[in-house]
Design a protein around this motif. Structure first.
Motif, PDB file in Angstrom:
ATOM      1  N   LYS A 398     -10.614 -21.626  -5.258  1.00  0.00           N
ATOM      2  CA  LYS A 398     -10.442 -20.789  -4.210  1.00  0.00           C
ATOM      3  C   LYS A 398     -10.976 -21.524  -2.755  1.00  0.00           C
ATOM      4  N   LYS A 404      -9.024 -20.777   6.425  1.00  0.00           N
ATOM      5  CA  LYS A 404      -8.014 -20.105   6.826  1.00  0.00           C
ATOM      6  C   LYS A 404      -7.566 -18.908   5.833  1.00  0.00           C
ATOM      7  N   PHE A 405      -7.673 -19.537   4.536  1.00  0.00           N
ATOM      8  CA  PHE A 405      -7.345 -18.874   3.315  1.00  0.00           C
ATOM      9  C   PHE A 405      -8.198 -18.185   2.321  1.00  0.00           C
ATOM     10  N   PRO A 407     -11.145 -16.636   2.805  1.00  0.00           N
ATOM     11  CA  PRO A 407     -11.630 -15.397   2.817  1.00  0.00           C
ATOM     12  C   PRO A 407     -11.035 -14.362   2.173  1.00  0.00           C
ATOM     13  N   ASP A 408      -9.562 -14.526   2.177  1.00  0.00           N
ATOM     14  CA  ASP A 408      -8.906 -13.331   1.499  1.00  0.00           C
ATOM     15  C   ASP A 408      -8.728 -13.559   0.094  1.00  0.00           C
ATOM     16  N   LEU A 409      -9.291 -14.684  -0.532  1.00  0.00           N
ATOM     17  CA  LEU A 409      -9.106 -14.815  -2.008  1.00  0.00           C
ATOM     18  C   LEU A 409     -10.541 -14.771  -2.792  1.00  0.00           C
ATOM     19  N   LYS A 411     -13.812 -12.281  -3.437  1.00  0.00           N
ATOM     20  CA  LYS A 411     -14.583 -10.912  -3.187  1.00  0.00           C
ATOM     21  C   LYS A 411     -15.835 -11.126  -2.669  1.00  0.00           C
ATOM     22  N   GLU A 414     -16.789 -12.479   3.150  1.00  0.00           N
ATOM     23  CA  GLU A 414     -16.748 -11.969   4.605  1.00  0.00           C
ATOM     24  C   GLU A 414     -15.979 -12.881   5.505  1.00  0.00           C
ATOM     25  N   ARG A 415     -15.039 -12.562   6.185  1.00  0.00           N
ATOM     26  CA  ARG A 415     -14.363 -13.593   7.092  1.00  0.00           C
ATOM     27  C   ARG A 415     -15.221 -13.632   8.290  1.00  0.00           C
TER      28      ARG A 415
END
Length: 598
Positions: A398, A404-405, A407-409, A411, A414-415
């Protein structure tokens, strides 16, 4: 003498086809390298293309001055890291070999090979060769193996080789392309694009006469350069890049602890004099460069040896105090390890620093990291995580997607602690210490690359493919950039340019690049910003001076910079400007993206 013709070698990896294309007309408008690369992306890659698909291209770009004052290769593709226009520079001795092979506009790779291959080029002999035996090797192993093969088969040890490592093979989005162990086209995932095409390496050898238009004129311009202002270059030859990081720490312009601090005592451990006395081998230069700012090192003392490499701001600044590494003694090992895996040190250091902060705050656990205790300054833990990223193992799979990607993958990832905006990690520079650095970071339409690389003049250097580190010295000797470049282009290519001609070339190349990113979804007024931390959290210099960015002042300076770049206040070129530069062809496409604009 007639103006010089510029030849582009096109290789279709899918079909095996090869052809040489005359691109003189486009070179005359977009200079070459970075400028021509942007035009190639506009013409050859459909809008919205997946950067890791066969429809993307990989352009290995050179320009009319490649080999004079450095030998820069500008690599172009849509970026898998940002999904915008991607590009990266690689110094060294590789690019000039294209000139000697007869491909003075570079090489364009299209499509995708059905299995691992390497591209072999010796003058007119161009082959796509099997590389199954090279796949899986690290960069040093790969280049040494291929160099020995070519020497044995051809009795020629002068091939120049670039390659990808394990990260590029696995399409890690910030994978690099490497040449001769310590020169890299590292930024924006160009190694991932090369890996997506199943290309492990490119080996090139040229023995042709470059046949410049007016050699005598070139000689006199270069002689003037060599004879004047040499004192400044002596310092760079001695220290290389090792002096820039500690200098910036003391100025509060270098990132510390993922941008949480303005100073830490660990900064004092980055000592260029100690590095020189204990590890420096020699001063190394790119083609025809009188500076020699490369300072390779060798370390022999255990436990972090033996290791050899070259410390640059690019492969050290994002680590070092940004992850609280205790100085150059440790950093020299880490930089070499990252290069061996084929990762972009500056970007992956931002990924690791983000994870370190999340771990430090209890948002990500040791179990999440596969048993790694990712504490600040922990070299062993950093290397373990880097290996996971390069080989896409566990959480590394991940993290290999970049900031770019990822932080959404993940748990707990935190972005807000990811120091990025367009997707490029902001690691080495600390914008709160310098408003000019802050503006320079955001105004690049390809992503937040340090060093003001979005400035039109910087784009011009990268299009000429000569060393942009010399941009400070050239005006001292010649009075202005234009006073140097115009006679150089007349001598090299036979172009007789007025100052206005040169101004338009610079503007056209930089705006072409911006148009590619605009087409791919870039909105300057939305995207040319920095993480909230830099506006909301105050840091303190070594001497207790508070540093924070004013958002109001930042936006005001950004608007002024847009206007100075030939853009409107929203960071977009006007239709009138496009028409004056003979770029009307981009207007219909941009209208679909931007709607009506003036």
């Amino acid at each position: 003498m007639r103006e010089k013709r510029f030849n582009l070698l096109e290789i279709d990896l899918t079909t095996g086809g090869k052809k040489v294309v005359d691109v003189t007309r486009d070179i005359r408008k977009y200079i070459g390298g970075r400028g021509l690369g942007a035009k190639i992306l506009w013409d050859r890659v459909p809008p919205g293309t997946d950067p890791l698909s066969p429809e993307n291209v990989l352009y290995l770009g050179v320009g009319p001055l490649t080999g004079f004052l450095g030998s820069v290769l500008n690599v172009t593709a849509l970026s898998p890291l940002t999904l915008l226009r991607g590009e990266s520079n690689m110094n060294g001795l590789f690019a000039v070999e294209f000139i000697y092979a007869g491909y003075n506009a570079g090489v364009l790779l299209k499509g995708k090979a059905s299995h691992p291959v390497y591209v072999y080029i010796k003058n007119d002999d161009v082959e796509i060769r099997d590389a199954s035996h090279l796949w899986g090797l690290t960069n040093p192993e790969n280049q040494e193996t291929l160099r020995k093969e070519l020497k044995k088969d051809l009795d020629d040890q002068h091939f120049k080789i670039l390659s990808i490592g394990p990260a590029g093979e696995r399409l890690v989005r910030n994978a690099s392309i490497d040449h001769d162990f310590y020169h890299h086209a590292a930024r924006l995932g160009m190694g991932a694009v090369m890996g997506s095409k199943n290309v492990k390496a490119v080996a090139v050898r040229g023995t042709k006469d470059p046949s410049y238009a007016k050699p005598a004129l070139l000689y006199h311009v270069l002689l003037k350069w060599l004879q004047e202002d040499w004192e400044e270059r002596v310092g760079r030859r001695r220290w290389g890049h090792s002096v820039s990081m500690p200098d910036r720490y003391y100025k509060t312009t270098e990132g510390i602890k993922n941008k949480q601090l303005g100073w830490d005592p660990v900064c004092d451990l980055s000592n260029p004099l100690k590095l020189e006395q204990g590890a420096k081998l020699w001063g190394n230069a790119c083609n025809l460069c009188a500076v020699g700012c490369k300072a390779p090192y060798m370390r022999r003392k255990p436990p972090l040896t033996p290791t050899i490499g070259e410390l640059r701001h690019d492969n050290g600044g994002g680590w070092n105090a940004n992850v609280l590494i205790p100085g150059y003694d440790v950093q020299t090992y880490l930089s070499t390890y990252v290069d061996t895996l084929g990762l972009d040190s500056e970007d992956v250091s931002g990924v690791v620093a983000w994870m370190m902060e999340c771990y430090d705050r209890g948002l990500v656990t040791k179990e999440d990291l596969g048993g790694i205790e990712l504490t600040w300054g922990n070299l062993e833990a950093i290397c373990q995580l880097l290996k996971k990223i390069a080989y896409r193992e566990g959480i590394g799979d991940k993290l290999a997607e970049g900031l770019k990607f990822a932080p959404d993958l993940i748990k707990g990832g935190e972005r807000k602690y990811a120091m990025t905006n367009k997707g490029v990690a902001i690691t080495s520079y600390e914008p709160r210490g310098s408003m000019s650095d802050a503006i320079g970071l955001v105004l690049n339409p390809v992503g937040e690359l340090h060093g003001g690389r979005g400035h039109p003049e910087r784009v011009a250097f990268d299009s000429l493919t000569t060393c942009s580190f010399l941009r400070r010295d050239i005006p001292i000797v010649f009075g202005s950039f234009a006073n140097w470049v115009r006679p150089m282009l007349e001598g090299a290519a036979g172009w007789k340019l007025t100052e206005e001609d040169w101004k338009n070339l610079v503007l056209r190349a930089s705006i072409m690049e911006r148009c590619v990113s605009l087409r791919e979804g870039y909105v300057p007024s939305r995207d040319d910003v920095l993480p909230d931390r830099l506006f909301n959290e105050t840091i303190y210099s070594k001497y207790g001076e508070p540093k924070i960015l004013s958002r109001e002042k930042f936006l005001e300076m950004r608007k002024k910079a847009y206007l100075s770049f030939g853009l409107n206040e929203e960071g977009v070129p006007s239709k009138k400007t496009l028409e004056s530069l003979e770029m009307e062809f981009v207007i219909p496409t941009l209208e679909k993206k931007l709607g009506e604009w003036k």
